[in-house]
Write a protein that holds these residues in place. Sequence first.
Motif, short mmCIF file in Angstrom:
data_model
loop_
_atom_site.label_atom_id
_atom_site.label_comp_id
_atom_site.label_asym_id
_atom_site.label_seq_id
_atom_site.Cartn_x
_atom_site.Cartn_y
_atom_site.Cartn_z
N UNK A 137 -48.78 28.99 48.11
CA UNK A 137 -50.18 28.89 48.52
C UNK A 137 -50.64 27.44 48.49
N UNK A 138 -50.27 26.73 47.44
CA UNK A 138 -50.63 25.32 47.36
C UNK A 138 -50.00 24.51 48.48
N UNK A 139 -48.75 24.80 48.78
CA UNK A 139 -48.07 24.09 49.85
C UNK A 139 -48.71 24.39 51.21
N UNK A 140 -49.17 25.64 51.40
CA UNK A 140 -49.82 25.98 52.66
C UNK A 140 -51.14 25.21 52.80
N UNK A 141 -51.94 25.17 51.74
CA UNK A 141 -53.22 24.45 51.81
C UNK A 141 -53.00 22.96 52.04
N UNK A 142 -51.89 22.44 51.55
CA UNK A 142 -51.59 21.02 51.72
C UNK A 142 -51.01 20.73 53.10
N UNK A 143 -49.99 21.52 53.49
CA UNK A 143 -49.25 21.24 54.73
C UNK A 143 -49.80 21.97 55.96
N UNK A 144 -50.49 23.11 55.72
CA UNK A 144 -50.97 23.96 56.81
C UNK A 144 -49.82 24.42 57.71
N UNK A 145 -48.68 24.72 57.10
CA UNK A 145 -47.51 25.19 57.84
C UNK A 145 -47.33 26.69 57.62
N UNK A 146 -47.17 27.44 58.72
CA UNK A 146 -47.12 28.91 58.62
C UNK A 146 -45.99 29.44 57.75
N UNK A 147 -44.79 28.83 57.73
CA UNK A 147 -43.73 29.37 56.86
C UNK A 147 -44.15 29.51 55.40
N UNK A 148 -44.99 28.59 54.91
CA UNK A 148 -45.46 28.72 53.53
C UNK A 148 -46.37 29.94 53.37
N UNK A 149 -47.17 30.21 54.38
CA UNK A 149 -48.04 31.39 54.32
C UNK A 149 -47.23 32.67 54.41
N UNK A 189 -58.01 32.11 58.65
CA UNK A 189 -58.97 32.33 57.57
C UNK A 189 -58.35 33.17 56.47
N UNK A 190 -57.57 34.18 56.85
CA UNK A 190 -56.91 35.03 55.86
C UNK A 190 -55.92 34.22 55.02
N UNK A 191 -55.18 33.34 55.68
CA UNK A 191 -54.21 32.51 54.96
C UNK A 191 -54.90 31.59 53.96
N UNK A 192 -56.00 30.95 54.40
CA UNK A 192 -56.72 30.04 53.51
C UNK A 192 -57.36 30.78 52.35
N UNK A 211 -56.39 30.33 48.33
CA UNK A 211 -57.34 29.89 47.31
C UNK A 211 -57.44 30.90 46.18
N UNK A 212 -57.54 32.18 46.52
CA UNK A 212 -57.63 33.22 45.51
C UNK A 212 -56.37 33.27 44.65
N UNK A 213 -55.21 33.09 45.27
CA UNK A 213 -53.95 33.12 44.52
C UNK A 213 -53.90 32.00 43.50
N UNK A 214 -54.34 30.81 43.90
CA UNK A 214 -54.32 29.67 42.98
C UNK A 214 -55.31 29.88 41.83
N UNK A 215 -56.47 30.41 42.14
CA UNK A 215 -57.45 30.69 41.08
C UNK A 215 -56.90 31.75 40.12
N UNK A 216 -56.25 32.76 40.67
CA UNK A 216 -55.72 33.85 39.85
C UNK A 216 -54.59 33.44 38.95
#
Length: 232
Positions: A64-76, A140-143, A147-152
Motif C-alpha cells: 500500500x505504501x509503495x502504491x501511494x508512492x509510485x502510483x503503479x498498479x502492480x503494487x495495488x 479512488x478505491x486503490x488510494x 490509506x486505510x491499510x496503513x492506518x490499520x
Amino acid sequence: MIKWFSKWHGVVFVATLLTLLTGLWLVLSAPADYQQGDAVRILYIHVPAAKMSLLSYLFLTVASGMYLWRRQEPWDILAEASVSVGAAFTALTLASGSIWGKPMWGAWWAWDARLTSMLVLLILFMGLMALRNALEDPHKAARATAVLAIIGAVDLPIIHYSVVWWRTLHQPPSFAGPAKQTITGDLLPPLLVMSVAFILLGAWLLMVKSREVAARRAWETLETERLEQSHG
C-alpha cells in the motif's frame, strides 16, 4: 512482478506441498503434551496461521505504501491479493484458536487481549474488501484502501505485544528467542517445519490471487472498452 509469479508459482507450489506433507508427518508422529494431550497438535496449525496473518498484513502495508508512492498498479494488485490471503489466514487463526481454547479454557471464546486484537485484524481485512467493492472508481478505491491499510497497521504491534503488555489467558509468544523460548523439545521441529510450510503456502496463494486479480482487471478493461466502442 506478476509475470515473475507466473513463472515461479509452480515451483513454489511443489515446495509448499513437500514441506506441508513433511510437517504433517512430523505433527502426527510427535508425542502428545503431558498437560494438553493430543489437543496440542492444534498448535501446529494455529501458530503458523497466526504468523502468516501478521506477515500478510505487513506485506499489505508495504504494498500500500509503495502504491501511494509510485502510483503503479502492480503494487495495488499485490495489496488487493494480500487482503484475501491475510483474511483467510486470520479466519483460520481464530477458528483454530477457538477449537484449542475449548478444552484448555473451557470456552470457545474469551475477550482476551490477543484474541480481541486478532479479531480486529480480521475486521480490518473484511473492511478493506468492502471498501474496495464499494468504490466504483478503481483509482479512488486503490488510494482509499491503501490509506486505510496503513492506518490499520497500528494493530500489528498490539497483537504481537498483547501477551506482554497485559495479563491474558493466551500463552506467551512461541518464538521469543533462546532465553524465552516457550516451545522446546519434541514439539519444536514440527512447529518449525509447519511455519516454513505456511510461509510457502502464503507465498503461493499470493501468487495465485495476484494473477487472478490481474486477469480480472484486464478483462474488465477490455469489457469497458468494448462497451464504449459499441456506444460510440
